[in-house]
Structures are given as C-alpha cells and as structure tokens.
Design a protein around this motif. Structure first.
Motif, PDB file in Angstrom:
ATOM      1  N   ALA A 139       0.839  -1.204   0.000  1.00 34.78           N
ATOM      2  CA  ALA A 139       0.000   0.000   0.000  1.00 34.78           C
ATOM      3  C   ALA A 139       0.873   1.254   0.000  1.00 34.78           C
ATOM      4  O   ALA A 139       0.603   2.213  -0.738  1.00 34.78           O
ATOM      5  CB  ALA A 139      -0.927  -0.008   1.215  1.00 34.78           C
ATOM      6  N   GLU A 140       1.925   1.243   0.798  1.00 31.79           N
ATOM      7  CA  GLU A 140       2.833   2.402   0.850  1.00 31.79           C
ATOM      8  C   GLU A 140       3.544   2.589  -0.477  1.00 31.79           C
ATOM      9  O   GLU A 140       3.724   3.722  -0.945  1.00 31.79           O
ATOM     10  CB  GLU A 140       3.841   2.223   1.986  1.00 31.79           C
ATOM     11  CG  GLU A 140       4.637   3.476   2.279  1.00 31.79           C
ATOM     12  CD  GLU A 140       6.069   3.401   1.837  1.00 31.79           C
ATOM     13  OE1 GLU A 140       6.667   4.462   1.587  1.00 31.79           O
ATOM     14  OE2 GLU A 140       6.606   2.283   1.731  1.00 31.79           O
ATOM     15  N   LYS A 141       3.922   1.492  -1.140  1.00 34.60           N
ATOM     16  CA  LYS A 141       4.567   1.589  -2.463  1.00 34.60           C
ATOM     17  C   LYS A 141       3.619   2.205  -3.489  1.00 34.60           C
ATOM     18  O   LYS A 141       4.019   3.023  -4.313  1.00 34.60           O
ATOM     19  CB  LYS A 141       5.012   0.203  -2.950  1.00 34.60           C
ATOM     20  CG  LYS A 141       6.265  -0.301  -2.295  1.00 34.60           C
ATOM     21  CD  LYS A 141       6.629  -1.680  -2.817  1.00 34.60           C
ATOM     22  CE  LYS A 141       7.762  -2.265  -2.004  1.00 34.60           C
ATOM     23  NZ  LYS A 141       8.019  -3.666  -2.336  1.00 34.60           N
ATOM     24  N   ILE A 142       2.374   1.813  -3.438  1.00 35.24           N
ATOM     25  CA  ILE A 142       1.375   2.367  -4.357  1.00 35.24           C
ATOM     26  C   ILE A 142       1.230   3.871  -4.125  1.00 35.24           C
ATOM     27  O   ILE A 142       1.250   4.672  -5.071  1.00 35.24           O
ATOM     28  CB  ILE A 142       0.018   1.645  -4.201  1.00 35.24           C
ATOM     29  CG1 ILE A 142       0.124   0.213  -4.722  1.00 35.24           C
ATOM     30  CG2 ILE A 142      -1.108   2.407  -4.889  1.00 35.24           C
ATOM     31  CD1 ILE A 142      -1.051  -0.670  -4.371  1.00 35.24           C
ATOM     32  N   LEU A 143       1.105   4.266  -2.870  1.00 34.69           N
ATOM     33  CA  LEU A 143       0.953   5.686  -2.547  1.00 34.69           C
ATOM     34  C   LEU A 143       2.193   6.478  -2.949  1.00 34.69           C
ATOM     35  O   LEU A 143       2.085   7.578  -3.499  1.00 34.69           O
ATOM     36  CB  LEU A 143       0.669   5.858  -1.053  1.00 34.69           C
ATOM     37  CG  LEU A 143      -0.668   5.293  -0.564  1.00 34.69           C
ATOM     38  CD1 LEU A 143      -0.709   5.271   0.956  1.00 34.69           C
ATOM     39  CD2 LEU A 143      -1.826   6.080  -1.133  1.00 34.69           C
ATOM     40  N   ALA A 144       3.376   5.919  -2.683  1.00 40.46           N
ATOM     41  CA  ALA A 144       4.621   6.598  -3.050  1.00 40.46           C
ATOM     42  C   ALA A 144       4.766   6.726  -4.554  1.00 40.46           C
ATOM     43  O   ALA A 144       5.282   7.731  -5.055  1.00 40.46           O
ATOM     44  CB  ALA A 144       5.819   5.849  -2.460  1.00 40.46           C
ATOM     45  N   GLU A 159      -6.391   6.286  -1.130  1.00 41.52           N
ATOM     46  CA  GLU A 159      -6.535   5.741   0.223  1.00 41.52           C
ATOM     47  C   GLU A 159      -7.869   5.018   0.353  1.00 41.52           C
ATOM     48  O   GLU A 159      -7.930   3.895   0.881  1.00 41.52           O
ATOM     49  CB  GLU A 159      -6.454   6.851   1.271  1.00 41.52           C
ATOM     50  CG  GLU A 159      -6.785   6.373   2.672  1.00 41.52           C
ATOM     51  CD  GLU A 159      -6.964   7.495   3.681  1.00 41.52           C
ATOM     52  OE1 GLU A 159      -6.986   7.167   4.885  1.00 41.52           O
ATOM     53  OE2 GLU A 159      -7.097   8.657   3.303  1.00 41.52           O
ATOM     54  N   ALA A 160      -8.936   5.638  -0.116  1.00 39.28           N
ATOM     55  CA  ALA A 160     -10.258   5.012  -0.033  1.00 39.28           C
ATOM     56  C   ALA A 160     -10.280   3.696  -0.803  1.00 39.28           C
ATOM     57  O   ALA A 160     -10.838   2.696  -0.326  1.00 39.28           O
ATOM     58  CB  ALA A 160     -11.319   5.969  -0.566  1.00 39.28           C
ATOM     59  N   ASN A 161      -9.650   3.679  -1.978  1.00 42.20           N
ATOM     60  CA  ASN A 161      -9.593   2.439  -2.768  1.00 42.20           C
ATOM     61  C   ASN A 161      -8.786   1.367  -2.049  1.00 42.20           C
ATOM     62  O   ASN A 161      -9.177   0.192  -2.038  1.00 42.20           O
ATOM     63  CB  ASN A 161      -8.994   2.709  -4.144  1.00 42.20           C
ATOM     64  CG  ASN A 161      -9.915   3.537  -5.028  1.00 42.20           C
ATOM     65  OD1 ASN A 161     -11.115   3.597  -4.796  1.00 42.20           O
ATOM     66  ND2 ASN A 161      -9.347   4.196  -6.014  1.00 42.20           N
ATOM     67  N   LEU A 162      -7.661   1.755  -1.474  1.00 42.43           N
ATOM     68  CA  LEU A 162      -6.835   0.792  -0.738  1.00 42.43           C
ATOM     69  C   LEU A 162      -7.583   0.223   0.456  1.00 42.43           C
ATOM     70  O   LEU A 162      -7.548  -0.985   0.713  1.00 42.43           O
ATOM     71  CB  LEU A 162      -5.531   1.443  -0.267  1.00 42.43           C
ATOM     72  CG  LEU A 162      -4.463   1.664  -1.320  1.00 42.43           C
ATOM     73  CD1 LEU A 162      -3.330   2.522  -0.771  1.00 42.43           C
ATOM     74  CD2 LEU A 162      -3.918   0.334  -1.811  1.00 42.43           C
TER      75      LEU A 162
END
Length: 188
Positions: A139-144, A159-162
C-alpha cells in the motif's frame, strides 16, 4: 553522496521565457526537496544516537528548533518526517527499518514535498492493524508511486480504494449495550 547545486540564474531574469522560468522553479523545488531528504538522514541519525548524549537536549525537535530558528512545532514536524523516512537503530544496535521506505526513495529524488509525505504517513497510520506487513508495504509503495504525479485529493481517493481492498468490511460497528429495562410499579 552526490552533490547537487542550484542551476545558475540567468543574469537578466526578466528576459527569461516562460519555459525557462517554469523549468527554474521545478529544478529549484527538486533541489530543495533533495536537500530536505538529506537533512532527514542527519536528523534520523541524531535521533538514533540520542540528542541528549550528543548535545544535551531532551528532544531532537528542541535542538533543531534552537539551531535552525524554528518553532518547536515546525522542528517537530521535520523530525517526525525524518524518523518515518529513514532507518534507525534500536538500543541494542539492530537496525530498525524506515516506516515509509518507498516514500523515502521518492523523496530522495526530490519528487515529493513535505505535504505529500505527511499525507502518506497519515494514510499508512490509518490502515487497519490487522493487515499483514506485506500488504502495508505494498500500500505504501502504491501511494509513493502516485504521489509525484497526483494531488492531495487523488491521494485521498487512492486511500479510499486501498481501504476498500484491504478492509472491505470497514471498521467493526460498535453495538451499544442494551439498556436495562426500567422497572416501574403503577398503583391505581
């Protein structure tokens, strides 16, 4: 460590075209962000060694506030980001990995600023505690990966999708305790 310097400003900035001005702003922002990431590495190391032993201060934020002319609140935010983005050492000397390693890599390249880093840190904190470390890291990799090219709203949608994928049921609802029946006597 590679050294990066600001590009030289044209002698007559007023003659610069709109593309040169835009490129100068982008380059300057990137250099500032890269320098901030470097500062974070120093602060994380100071935090690991103990600012009390090194400089006699109780908190790294207080020390930074004094030497940088910042308020303790401003310095605290800088130190908080530094600790989240950089590995540190535990008391026994073992390395403690960074909370946001993928974000740290993007920040070191100068591609994200403090606001996106803080937003990612808050999103990762809001992830359910039950999810695996691997899911949290993904999740952090996706956001980054998204952060350099999207704004705060798009990151909030991510964030909502995750959360929808990682915790489709959401938080467990709190069932209120049933009220005790009221005891009454009616006399006529």
């Amino acid at each position: 460590m590679s050294e990066t310097f600001l590009p030289e400003l044209p002698q007559e900035l007023w003659r610069a075209g709109k593309l040169e001005l835009a490129h100068g702003v982008q380059q300057s922002l990137r250099v500032i962000r890269m320098a901030t990431a470097g500062l974070g590495r120093y602060l994380a190391e100071i935090e690991s060694r103990g600012v009390k032993d090194l400089y006699g201060y109780g908190r790294t934020a207080s020390w930074l506030a004094d030497i940088a002319g910042l308020s303790v609140g401003e310095a605290g935010a800088v130190v908080k980001r530094a600790i989240a983005l950089n590995p540190s050492r535990a008391l026994d000397g073992t390395e403690v990995p960074a909370v946001l390693p993928a974000t740290a890599a993007v920040a070191a390249e100068g591609l994200v600023g403090d606001e996106r880093i803080d937003q990612i840190l808050e999103i990762v904190k809001r992830l359910p505690a039950e999810i695996s470390a691997e899911d949290r890291a993904n999740a952090e990799k996706i956001l980054a990966g998204l952060a350099p090219s999207v704004g705060p709203r798009q990151l909030a949608k991510a964030e909502a999708n995750l959360l929808g994928l990682l915790d489709p049921d959401g938080k467990e609802p709190k069932d209120p305790e049933p009220k005790e029946p009221r005891r009454e006597i009616t006399l006529e």
